[in-house]
Design a protein around this motif. Structure first.
Motif, PDB file in Angstrom:
ATOM      1  N   HIS A   1      -2.704   6.603 -11.904  1.00  0.00           N
ATOM      2  CA  HIS A   1      -1.960   7.873 -11.945  1.00  0.00           C
ATOM      3  C   HIS A   1      -1.219   7.991 -13.276  1.00  0.00           C
ATOM      4  O   HIS A   1      -1.119   9.074 -13.849  1.00  0.00           O
TER       5      HIS A   1
ATOM      6  N   ASN B   1      -3.009  14.734  -7.676  1.00  0.00           N
ATOM      7  CA  ASN B   1      -3.464  13.357  -7.833  1.00  0.00           C
ATOM      8  C   ASN B   1      -3.368  12.663  -6.482  1.00  0.00           C
ATOM      9  O   ASN B   1      -2.445  12.899  -5.702  1.00  0.00           O
TER      10      ASN B   1
ATOM     11  N   LEU C   1       2.225  13.008  -5.943  1.00  0.00           N
ATOM     12  CA  LEU C   1       1.093  12.119  -5.716  1.00  0.00           C
ATOM     13  C   LEU C   1       0.870  11.970  -4.214  1.00  0.00           C
ATOM     14  O   LEU C   1       1.796  11.685  -3.467  1.00  0.00           O
TER      15      LEU C   1
ATOM     16  N   ILE D   1      -1.651   3.405  -8.389  1.00  0.00           N
ATOM     17  CA  ILE D   1      -0.638   4.264  -9.015  1.00  0.00           C
ATOM     18  C   ILE D   1      -0.684   4.094 -10.532  1.00  0.00           C
ATOM     19  O   ILE D   1      -0.449   5.046 -11.276  1.00  0.00           O
TER      20      ILE D   1
ATOM     21  N   TYR E   1       5.570   1.378  -0.686  1.00  0.00           N
ATOM     22  CA  TYR E   1       5.935   2.437  -1.635  1.00  0.00           C
ATOM     23  C   TYR E   1       7.459   2.592  -1.717  1.00  0.00           C
ATOM     24  O   TYR E   1       8.019   2.708  -2.797  1.00  0.00           O
TER      25      TYR E   1
ATOM     26  N   CYS F   1       6.027   9.599  -9.570  1.00  0.00           N
ATOM     27  CA  CYS F   1       4.907   9.803  -8.637  1.00  0.00           C
ATOM     28  C   CYS F   1       5.066  11.081  -7.827  1.00  0.00           C
ATOM     29  O   CYS F   1       4.303  11.299  -6.873  1.00  0.00           O
TER      30      CYS F   1
ATOM     31  N   GLN G   1       9.003   5.712  -8.504  1.00  0.00           N
ATOM     32  CA  GLN G   1       8.709   6.721  -7.483  1.00  0.00           C
ATOM     33  C   GLN G   1       8.897   8.134  -8.031  1.00  0.00           C
ATOM     34  O   GLN G   1       8.121   9.032  -7.708  1.00  0.00           O
TER      35      GLN G   1
ATOM     36  N   ASP H   1       0.342  15.707 -15.116  1.00  0.00           N
ATOM     37  CA  ASP H   1       1.675  15.962 -14.570  1.00  0.00           C
ATOM     38  C   ASP H   1       1.864  17.413 -14.170  1.00  0.00           C
ATOM     39  O   ASP H   1       2.818  17.754 -13.475  1.00  0.00           O
TER      40      ASP H   1
END
Length: 146
Positions: A130, A95, A48, A127, A34, A45, A42, A86
């Motif tokens: 996502h 998420n 997440l 992801i 990651y 995310c 990132q 979001d």
């Protein structure tokens, strides 16, 4: 195996000494994978949750129509960003991306890929959900890139 002098081959010795990473070491691999993703990626995310487990539970398997826990290497749970994921709504869980160690190790043992590459692929794939991408969208992107 040894060379002509009878000395052990260091490459074979290194392979023979390998052990599959345990859950803690595997989680470190996932965190490193990651951390190597682009910062812009990132940033999207944020919030997440990424979790590592040995296997998916029965409910997770049922949610994707599988019976065999070795068939599921990763899972996205939540609402994709494209579907309004979001912003959390009252009572909505964040998420969540799951990576399953044992199925990933099983896949790795049967293919000629580095374990870190498999982990990164599964992580990026989940992801992708996502971001609201379907499996077909991600397969098309991978095919175009490869």
């Amino acid at each position: 195996m040894s060379d002509r002098t009878g000395a052990p081959d260091p490459q074979i010795s290194a392979i023979a000494a390998m052990v599959a990473p345990g859950l803690d070491a595997f989680e470190v691999m996932v965190r490193q994978a990651y951390a190597q993703l682009p910062e812009e990626f990132q940033a999207l995310c944020e919030g997440l949750v990424i979790t590592v487990a040995d296997f998916a539970d029965e409910e997770m398997l049922e949610s994707v129509g599988l019976d065999d826990p070795f068939e599921l290497m990763g899972l996205f749970q939540g609402v994709g960003l494209a579907q309004g994921g979001d912003m959390l709504h009252t009572g909505q869980e964040p998420n969540h991306v799951w990576l399953f160690r044992r199925p990933i190790l099983d896949y790795w043992a049967e293919h000629e890929e580095q374990l870190g590459d498999v982990v990164t692929h599964v992580l990026v794939h989940e992801i992708g959900h996502h971001f609201g991408l379907s499996d077909e969208d991600m397969e098309a992107i991978e095919a175009a890139a490869g």
